[in-house]
Design an enzyme around this catalytic site. Sequence first.
Site, PDB file in Angstrom:
ATOM      1  N   GLY A  60       6.089 -19.206 -18.031  1.00  0.00           N
ATOM      2  CA  GLY A  60       6.229 -18.334 -19.183  1.00  0.00           C
ATOM      3  C   GLY A  60       4.973 -17.496 -19.294  1.00  0.00           C
ATOM      4  O   GLY A  60       3.917 -17.891 -18.777  1.00  0.00           O
ATOM      5  N   GLN A  70      -1.519 -12.264 -23.202  1.00  0.00           N
ATOM      6  CA  GLN A  70      -2.282 -12.905 -22.117  1.00  0.00           C
ATOM      7  C   GLN A  70      -2.718 -11.918 -21.046  1.00  0.00           C
ATOM      8  O   GLN A  70      -3.611 -12.220 -20.246  1.00  0.00           O
ATOM      9  CB  GLN A  70      -1.448 -14.013 -21.447  1.00  0.00           C
ATOM     10  CG  GLN A  70      -1.175 -15.207 -22.359  1.00  0.00           C
ATOM     11  CD  GLN A  70      -0.351 -16.248 -21.629  1.00  0.00           C
ATOM     12  OE1 GLN A  70       0.863 -16.150 -21.581  1.00  0.00           O
ATOM     13  NE2 GLN A  70      -1.009 -17.232 -21.058  1.00  0.00           N
ATOM     14  N   CYS A 124      -1.327 -24.037 -19.793  1.00  0.00           N
ATOM     15  CA  CYS A 124      -1.211 -22.615 -20.112  1.00  0.00           C
ATOM     16  C   CYS A 124      -2.053 -21.824 -19.122  1.00  0.00           C
ATOM     17  O   CYS A 124      -3.160 -22.247 -18.774  1.00  0.00           O
ATOM     18  CB  CYS A 124      -1.735 -22.391 -21.532  1.00  0.00           C
ATOM     19  SG  CYS A 124      -1.742 -20.672 -22.061  1.00  0.00           S
ATOM     20  N   LEU A 125      -1.531 -20.682 -18.679  1.00  0.00           N
ATOM     21  CA  LEU A 125      -2.289 -19.843 -17.739  1.00  0.00           C
ATOM     22  C   LEU A 125      -3.623 -19.398 -18.339  1.00  0.00           C
ATOM     23  O   LEU A 125      -4.568 -19.114 -17.611  1.00  0.00           O
ATOM     24  CB  LEU A 125      -1.468 -18.606 -17.344  1.00  0.00           C
ATOM     25  CG  LEU A 125      -0.193 -18.851 -16.524  1.00  0.00           C
ATOM     26  CD1 LEU A 125       0.554 -17.538 -16.311  1.00  0.00           C
ATOM     27  CD2 LEU A 125      -0.531 -19.493 -15.185  1.00  0.00           C
ATOM     28  N   HIS A 179       6.120 -22.263 -27.037  1.00  0.00           N
ATOM     29  CA  HIS A 179       4.760 -22.016 -26.545  1.00  0.00           C
ATOM     30  C   HIS A 179       4.459 -20.513 -26.508  1.00  0.00           C
ATOM     31  O   HIS A 179       3.402 -20.067 -26.964  1.00  0.00           O
ATOM     32  CB  HIS A 179       4.624 -22.655 -25.154  1.00  0.00           C
ATOM     33  CG  HIS A 179       3.306 -22.438 -24.471  1.00  0.00           C
ATOM     34  ND1 HIS A 179       2.442 -23.477 -24.161  1.00  0.00           N
ATOM     35  CD2 HIS A 179       2.699 -21.307 -24.003  1.00  0.00           C
ATOM     36  CE1 HIS A 179       1.367 -22.985 -23.559  1.00  0.00           C
ATOM     37  NE2 HIS A 179       1.505 -21.675 -23.443  1.00  0.00           N
ATOM     38  N   GLU A 180       5.402 -19.727 -25.964  1.00  0.00           N
ATOM     39  CA  GLU A 180       5.145 -18.286 -25.802  1.00  0.00           C
ATOM     40  C   GLU A 180       5.162 -17.558 -27.153  1.00  0.00           C
ATOM     41  O   GLU A 180       4.369 -16.642 -27.372  1.00  0.00           O
ATOM     42  CB  GLU A 180       6.162 -17.657 -24.845  1.00  0.00           C
ATOM     43  CG  GLU A 180       6.159 -18.238 -23.434  1.00  0.00           C
ATOM     44  CD  GLU A 180       4.790 -18.314 -22.780  1.00  0.00           C
ATOM     45  OE1 GLU A 180       3.921 -17.472 -23.087  1.00  0.00           O
ATOM     46  OE2 GLU A 180       4.569 -19.241 -21.977  1.00  0.00           O
ATOM     47  N   HIS A 223       1.914 -17.818 -28.764  1.00  0.00           N
ATOM     48  CA  HIS A 223       0.943 -16.833 -28.252  1.00  0.00           C
ATOM     49  C   HIS A 223       0.992 -15.535 -29.059  1.00  0.00           C
ATOM     50  O   HIS A 223      -0.031 -14.903 -29.305  1.00  0.00           O
ATOM     51  CB  HIS A 223       1.243 -16.495 -26.788  1.00  0.00           C
ATOM     52  CG  HIS A 223       0.594 -17.398 -25.785  1.00  0.00           C
ATOM     53  ND1 HIS A 223      -0.762 -17.571 -25.703  1.00  0.00           N
ATOM     54  CD2 HIS A 223       1.125 -18.148 -24.788  1.00  0.00           C
ATOM     55  CE1 HIS A 223      -1.036 -18.406 -24.697  1.00  0.00           C
ATOM     56  NE2 HIS A 223       0.091 -18.775 -24.139  1.00  0.00           N
TER      57      HIS A 223
END
Length: 151
Positions: free
Chosen positions: A49, A54, A92-93, A134-135, A138
Amino acid sequence: MIFMSTLNIIKEPDPFLRQISKPVKEFTPRIHEILDDMADTMERKNGIGIAAVQVGILYRIAILKTHEFGNLEIINPEILEESQYKMGVEGCLSCPNKTGKVKRPHKMKLSFFNRNKERQTAELKGLDAVIASHEIDHLNGILFIDKLENG
Ligand code: CO
């Protein structure tokens, strides 16, 4: 011909990640370009995702790599319902080398726009709902490390 580029991922503790992303109002070709670059970046970094913030773009845009729908592009998402909360390990990235247990919904009804400005709804189950949660966090400046629980 489609041109795509891999974008840099902004990493925690960069304060940029803490900003609230803004709704997309005009569905221009630039939005398609952002989505294509985000997908390319997510694939290259082996993410499941990615949110626009990000990669340095403060629009309410994310891509979810779902089991049921493949890569699901969500613009201006709104959670209509969520349930079946369970603990699970995530990463997470933007937080490399960190993982932890977070409580997330495993069932979610989501409303959003696709890239063609069509309003959609989707019922997400299991990990698909976890990724969406999660996204969408963000887009509100929230990272999974803010929600860590023991056990
Ligand atoms: Co993340």
